[in-house]
Each structure stands twice: as structure tokens, then as C-alpha cells.
Design a protein around this motif. Sequence first.
Motif, short mmCIF file in Angstrom:
data_model
loop_
_atom_site.label_atom_id
_atom_site.label_comp_id
_atom_site.label_asym_id
_atom_site.label_seq_id
_atom_site.Cartn_x
_atom_site.Cartn_y
_atom_site.Cartn_z
N LEU A 176 0.82 -1.21 0.00
CA LEU A 176 0.00 0.00 0.00
C LEU A 176 0.86 1.26 0.00
O LEU A 176 0.49 2.27 -0.60
CB LEU A 176 -0.94 0.00 1.20
CG LEU A 176 -2.11 -0.98 1.13
CD1 LEU A 176 -3.01 -0.82 2.34
CD2 LEU A 176 -2.92 -0.77 -0.14
N PHE A 221 0.21 4.13 -2.62
CA PHE A 221 -0.16 5.48 -2.20
C PHE A 221 0.74 6.52 -2.87
O PHE A 221 0.26 7.50 -3.46
CB PHE A 221 -0.04 5.62 -0.68
CG PHE A 221 -1.12 4.92 0.10
CD1 PHE A 221 -2.19 4.33 -0.54
CD2 PHE A 221 -1.06 4.86 1.48
CE1 PHE A 221 -3.18 3.67 0.18
CE2 PHE A 221 -2.05 4.22 2.21
CZ PHE A 221 -3.11 3.63 1.56
N PHE A 230 -6.02 12.97 -1.70
CA PHE A 230 -5.92 11.54 -2.00
C PHE A 230 -5.20 10.79 -0.89
O PHE A 230 -5.66 9.74 -0.43
CB PHE A 230 -5.19 11.33 -3.33
CG PHE A 230 -4.71 9.92 -3.52
CD1 PHE A 230 -5.61 8.91 -3.85
CD2 PHE A 230 -3.38 9.58 -3.33
CE1 PHE A 230 -5.19 7.59 -4.00
CE2 PHE A 230 -2.94 8.27 -3.47
CZ PHE A 230 -3.85 7.27 -3.81
N GLU A 279 -7.28 10.74 2.52
CA GLU A 279 -8.44 9.85 2.42
C GLU A 279 -8.02 8.38 2.36
O GLU A 279 -8.67 7.52 2.95
CB GLU A 279 -9.28 10.22 1.19
CG GLU A 279 -10.00 11.56 1.34
CD GLU A 279 -10.80 11.93 0.11
OE1 GLU A 279 -10.64 11.26 -0.94
OE2 GLU A 279 -11.59 12.90 0.19
N SER A 280 -6.92 8.09 1.68
CA SER A 280 -6.45 6.71 1.59
C SER A 280 -5.95 6.22 2.94
O SER A 280 -6.26 5.10 3.37
CB SER A 280 -5.32 6.60 0.55
OG SER A 280 -5.79 6.94 -0.73
N LYS A 332 -8.88 5.61 5.16
CA LYS A 332 -9.85 4.61 4.71
C LYS A 332 -9.36 3.17 4.84
O LYS A 332 -10.09 2.30 5.34
CB LYS A 332 -10.21 4.90 3.25
CG LYS A 332 -11.11 3.88 2.58
CD LYS A 332 -11.44 4.29 1.15
CE LYS A 332 -10.21 4.30 0.27
NZ LYS A 332 -10.53 4.61 -1.14
N PHE A 333 -8.15 2.91 4.41
CA PHE A 333 -7.71 1.52 4.27
C PHE A 333 -7.58 0.75 5.58
O PHE A 333 -7.92 -0.44 5.63
CB PHE A 333 -6.41 1.45 3.46
CG PHE A 333 -6.64 1.54 1.98
CD1 PHE A 333 -6.95 0.42 1.24
CD2 PHE A 333 -6.57 2.76 1.33
CE1 PHE A 333 -7.18 0.50 -0.12
CE2 PHE A 333 -6.80 2.86 -0.03
CZ PHE A 333 -7.10 1.72 -0.76
N LYS A 343 -4.95 -6.43 -2.82
CA LYS A 343 -5.60 -5.22 -3.31
C LYS A 343 -5.89 -5.37 -4.80
O LYS A 343 -4.99 -5.65 -5.60
CB LYS A 343 -4.72 -3.99 -3.08
CG LYS A 343 -5.36 -2.67 -3.51
CD LYS A 343 -4.45 -1.51 -3.12
CE LYS A 343 -5.07 -0.18 -3.51
NZ LYS A 343 -5.16 0.01 -4.96
N GLY A 377 -9.24 -1.00 -6.29
CA GLY A 377 -8.86 -0.30 -5.07
C GLY A 377 -9.35 -0.94 -3.79
O GLY A 377 -8.97 -0.50 -2.71
#
Length: 327
Positions: A181, A185, A222, A225-226, A229-230, A260, A264
Motif C-alpha cells: 500500500l 499510495f 488523495f 483519504e487513503s 480509509k484503508f 488489493k 482499489g
Amino acid sequence: MADVEEIISSELAQVLQKAPNIEGVTLEAAVRNIVRATIRLTGLRTITTCMQFPAQYPQEPIVIELKSKTLPEKVCDKITKICEEESKKWLGQRQVMLMINFVKEFLIENPLCVCSEELLSVKKKLLTSDDTVILKQATSKVVYRITQEQYFMQFVLVVPEEYPLKQVKVELEEHNFPEILKVNFISQAIEIARKCVQPPIKKKPKDPPFEPQPSVLPVVKFLVESIKKFPVMCCPLCKERVFPQNPLEPVTDKRKRMEKLYCGHLFHFGCLYKYVKTPPFTGKICPDCGNAIYHDKFKLSPQLMEARWAHKQARQRELDEVVDFLE
């Protein structure tokens, strides 16, 4: 009154002589009613100073107004207030050249002023009390540390001098996310920044002419939020969280390892394997977004997977028959 006029006249002569020799300064007017000079460091860091002499000059601070076609109005207002406070220190002195030099130095020492509205928007709309941001004006860097439960990522944005004509640079400092990730990212953030300043390779006929756009806000949006969220994302198949609660906790069960997809979403390897490897083999979609399932580990065609599954089932039936016979 005559003394004031003599002082102003003498100072205007000084301004006409010295201001044109300052790099980046264009003197547009130097008369009794107004002194106007534009200070240009870069395309965006450009500001015009408009100064007027008060009745009791120089015992009163010079009146200043700042205008810019590129810097946000709030930034100009803030710099104006700083200039007004600074001018109070110069009472009794010639203030025009002092002010021009002060504004220029301020722009040099505060390169992040070009993206101040973006930074403010990030702080107000995206960050929580657990997150931190540090502005490093001297190096034109912004350091973010974004946290979600026990997971965190600290990254640096480097704002180039030609911003926003050039994209912001993204550098990773530290994190405790899975490596897959982390790479995803940062690579996606860099691509978002690139798209802000470079026209698409294939332009659609009805697209308007391309113009570079500021990249700080899209990139940070981006990433934040990533990162948020993850860590709390659940596997769409078993509905259990994919991330371990503790980042230091090793995942020893292969079935619980993270996968993944290109859409996404995160899956447990065991859940995804079972889903992909059992019939029907066509039309497999992500339960969360409806996009077709695609992953590097599952590149076989539906026909080949179906043939292998049928072969496996036939072998199992043969083994079952042998067991029944022996019993």
C-alpha cells in the motif's frame, strides 16, 4: 508643510534612482500621489505595492495597499497587515524603499504563500485532531503526519519555485502500512500531481485548452483519504477487517493476507482465492463497486479456470469412489 513636500520630493528622486536597479522590481509610478511597484519572483509570487504619503509623513506610516492577480486575496490582506505593522517601526525615515525591500524579502522567505489557500483547505476539511502539519518555509516543504487508529504515514510535499506550473513533489518519510500500500499510495499521489501540470496524451476533441492546475490539494486529499480509509476497510466477501488491529502483529495465516484489486478494494487472500476459483467463472465482479475482478495472481481465462476446476472435481470423484470401494 513645505518640509513634508521637500522630504517627499527627495524620497521620490531616490526611488526613481534605486528601485529600477532591484532585481524583480518594476517601478510603474513614482509621483506625489502614488508610488506603485510590482515585485515578481515567479509567475505566481508576484505582487504590486501601491503606496501613498500621509499628511504628516514621515512621522506617520506610509499608506500601503497590495494587489495581485496570482496570489489569493486573503494572502494579500495578510501581507498588508504585516506591512502596516512593520511601517510603524520606520517613523521619521524614508519608507518607500524600505517597504519595497520588505515585501520582496517576505515573498522570498515565505514561498508557501503560493499555496496558502490549499493548505488552509486541507487543514479545515481533511485533517483531524490526531493529524499534524508542519510548514517549513525556508525549504518550501510541508510535512504531514496522518493517523488512523494505530496506523500512520508521514510524508513531505516539496513546493517548487515555479508552482503551480510545476507539480508538487511527494516524499515519504516514515509509515507502518503494508509495503504494497505504501508503494501504491505514493505512486498514485505522484501521478495525480503529474496530471495537474501535464496535458493528457490523448486529448478529446471537445476538451478545452489545457491549463496547469495547483496540485497540493488534490495530492493531499488523495493521501489523507487513503490513509484514513484503508486501515478500517473490510473484506467485501467475509465482511471482516483486512488490516490487523495492531500494525506490529504479523499475519501468519496466508488466508488472512491482504490483496488489493485494481479497483482499489482490499480482500483477504483466502476469500478472494475461493471466490475466483469456484464457479461460475465468468462475470466475477467486486461486490463493493461492481468492477470486474482483476489481479496479477489470477490471470487465467475463465475457460481455463473452469477446465481446471472440472478436472479437479473429476479427480475428487475418483478418489471418493476408491475410498467407497475400500470401505
